[in-house]
Design a protein around this motif. Structure first.
Motif, PDB file in Angstrom:
ATOM      1  N   PRO A 270     -10.228   3.036   5.915  1.00 38.96           N
ATOM      2  CA  PRO A 270     -11.070   3.309   4.743  1.00 38.96           C
ATOM      3  C   PRO A 270     -12.253   4.204   5.094  1.00 38.96           C
ATOM      4  O   PRO A 270     -12.825   4.093   6.189  1.00 38.96           O
ATOM      5  CB  PRO A 270     -11.568   1.920   4.324  1.00 38.96           C
TER       6      PRO A 270
ATOM      7  N   VAL B 216      -7.051  -6.827   3.364  1.00 38.56           N
ATOM      8  CA  VAL B 216      -6.853  -5.480   2.825  1.00 38.56           C
ATOM      9  C   VAL B 216      -5.827  -4.739   3.676  1.00 38.56           C
ATOM     10  O   VAL B 216      -5.813  -4.872   4.904  1.00 38.56           O
ATOM     11  CB  VAL B 216      -8.179  -4.686   2.850  1.00 38.56           C
TER      12      VAL B 216
ATOM     13  N   VAL C 271      -8.831  -5.993   7.847  1.00 37.58           N
ATOM     14  CA  VAL C 271      -8.451  -4.703   7.272  1.00 37.58           C
ATOM     15  C   VAL C 271      -7.313  -4.148   8.115  1.00 37.58           C
ATOM     16  O   VAL C 271      -7.502  -3.823   9.293  1.00 37.58           O
ATOM     17  CB  VAL C 271      -9.642  -3.718   7.253  1.00 37.58           C
TER      18      VAL C 271
ATOM     19  N   ALA D  95       0.833  -1.206   0.000  1.00 38.13           N
ATOM     20  CA  ALA D  95       0.000   0.000   0.000  1.00 38.13           C
ATOM     21  C   ALA D  95       0.868   1.257   0.000  1.00 38.13           C
ATOM     22  O   ALA D  95       0.560   2.238  -0.690  1.00 38.13           O
ATOM     23  CB  ALA D  95      -0.939  -0.001   1.200  1.00 38.13           C
TER      24      ALA D  95
ATOM     25  N   GLU E  91      -8.893   2.231  -2.336  1.00 40.34           N
ATOM     26  CA  GLU E  91      -9.532   0.935  -2.121  1.00 40.34           C
ATOM     27  C   GLU E  91     -10.457   0.588  -3.281  1.00 40.34           C
ATOM     28  O   GLU E  91     -10.509  -0.554  -3.734  1.00 40.34           O
ATOM     29  CB  GLU E  91     -10.329   0.934  -0.809  1.00 40.34           C
TER      30      GLU E  91
ATOM     31  N   CYS F 135     -15.709   3.303   0.876  1.00 41.59           N
ATOM     32  CA  CYS F 135     -14.784   2.196   0.618  1.00 41.59           C
ATOM     33  C   CYS F 135     -15.107   0.979   1.467  1.00 41.59           C
ATOM     34  O   CYS F 135     -14.948  -0.159   1.015  1.00 41.59           O
ATOM     35  CB  CYS F 135     -13.346   2.647   0.835  1.00 41.59           C
TER      36      CYS F 135
ATOM     37  N   LEU G 152     -15.619  -2.572  -0.178  1.00 51.88           N
ATOM     38  CA  LEU G 152     -14.898  -3.756   0.311  1.00 51.88           C
ATOM     39  C   LEU G 152     -15.877  -4.845   0.751  1.00 51.88           C
ATOM     40  O   LEU G 152     -15.625  -6.041   0.576  1.00 51.88           O
ATOM     41  CB  LEU G 152     -13.969  -3.379   1.466  1.00 51.88           C
TER      42      LEU G 152
ATOM     43  N   ALA H  99      -3.749   1.359  -1.355  1.00 48.36           N
ATOM     44  CA  ALA H  99      -4.460   0.185  -0.856  1.00 48.36           C
ATOM     45  C   ALA H  99      -3.868  -1.058  -1.504  1.00 48.36           C
ATOM     46  O   ALA H  99      -3.402  -1.010  -2.650  1.00 48.36           O
ATOM     47  CB  ALA H  99      -5.950   0.276  -1.162  1.00 48.36           C
TER      48      ALA H  99
ATOM     49  N   VAL I 171      -4.274  -0.629   4.009  1.00 52.75           N
ATOM     50  CA  VAL I 171      -4.487   0.759   3.589  1.00 52.75           C
ATOM     51  C   VAL I 171      -3.521   1.659   4.342  1.00 52.75           C
ATOM     52  O   VAL I 171      -3.307   1.478   5.553  1.00 52.75           O
ATOM     53  CB  VAL I 171      -5.930   1.218   3.905  1.00 52.75           C
TER      54      VAL I 171
ATOM     55  N   LEU J  54      -4.728  -5.373  -1.813  1.00 56.15           N
ATOM     56  CA  LEU J  54      -5.621  -6.496  -1.553  1.00 56.15           C
ATOM     57  C   LEU J  54      -4.834  -7.792  -1.672  1.00 56.15           C
ATOM     58  O   LEU J  54      -4.143  -8.000  -2.672  1.00 56.15           O
ATOM     59  CB  LEU J  54      -6.752  -6.532  -2.586  1.00 56.15           C
TER      60      LEU J  54
ATOM     61  N   CYS K 247      -4.767  -1.229   8.771  1.00 56.47           N
ATOM     62  CA  CYS K 247      -4.654   0.206   8.514  1.00 56.47           C
ATOM     63  C   CYS K 247      -3.330   0.697   9.071  1.00 56.47           C
ATOM     64  O   CYS K 247      -3.080   0.600  10.274  1.00 56.47           O
ATOM     65  CB  CYS K 247      -5.808   0.947   9.180  1.00 56.47           C
TER      66      CYS K 247
END
Length: 149
Positions: free
Chosen positions: A97, A76, A118, A12, A57, A101, A105, A30, A78, A32, A120
């Protein structure tokens, strides 16, 4: 930080370097993780008509979908931060997100039958917060509500 989070945050961060954010000067990347271990990335793309801008995202999800891999998303990552004079994102606080987003997602999560992790992260440093998508978007509406998941 887990190996999964480390890989996704690094990807990311690399993606955020390609952000087109001349208006907000806030770059987001982002990443995945797909079932086979491959990673798809996206960066935010702003537009002079602000409402037409795309979040990182959303770009990543669209890329996965275009490759026929929407159901393969399993995690994910981010990051985001204000851009310095060279266009590099800065900041040490994790970025999560936005609401739109989270909903985008959720589409992949419900289709894939997974409560997405997720991760972050911050543009700089080691700060990472991890959630399940269901924590970020409780009682989400999605394909399952339409009998499609």
């Amino acid at each position: 930080m887990s190996d999964e989070a480390t890989r996704l945050i690094a990807a990311a961060r690399q993606a955020a370097l390609n952000a087109h954010a001349p208006y907000s000067r806030f770059a987001v990347g982002a990443a995945l993780l797909l079932r086979d271990g491959s990673i798809v990335t996206g960066a935010n793309v702003e537009n002079a008509s602000y409402g037409l801008s795309l979040c990182a995202e959303t770009v990543a999800i669209a890329t996965a979908s275009a490759a026929g891999r929407l159901r393969d998303v399993v995690a994910v990552g981010v990051i985001g931060g204000a851009m310095d004079a060279d266009g590099r994102p800065t900041g040490t606080g994790p970025v999560s997100p936005c609401g739109r987003c989270r909903q985008v997602l959720n589409e992949a999560a419900q289709l894939g039958g997974i409560d997405l992790p997720v991760h972050c992260g911050a543009a700089e440093g080691d700060a990472v917060r991890s959630w399940r998508l269901s924590e970020l978007l409780p009682a989400a509406f999605g394909p399952g509500d339409l009998g499609l998941a």
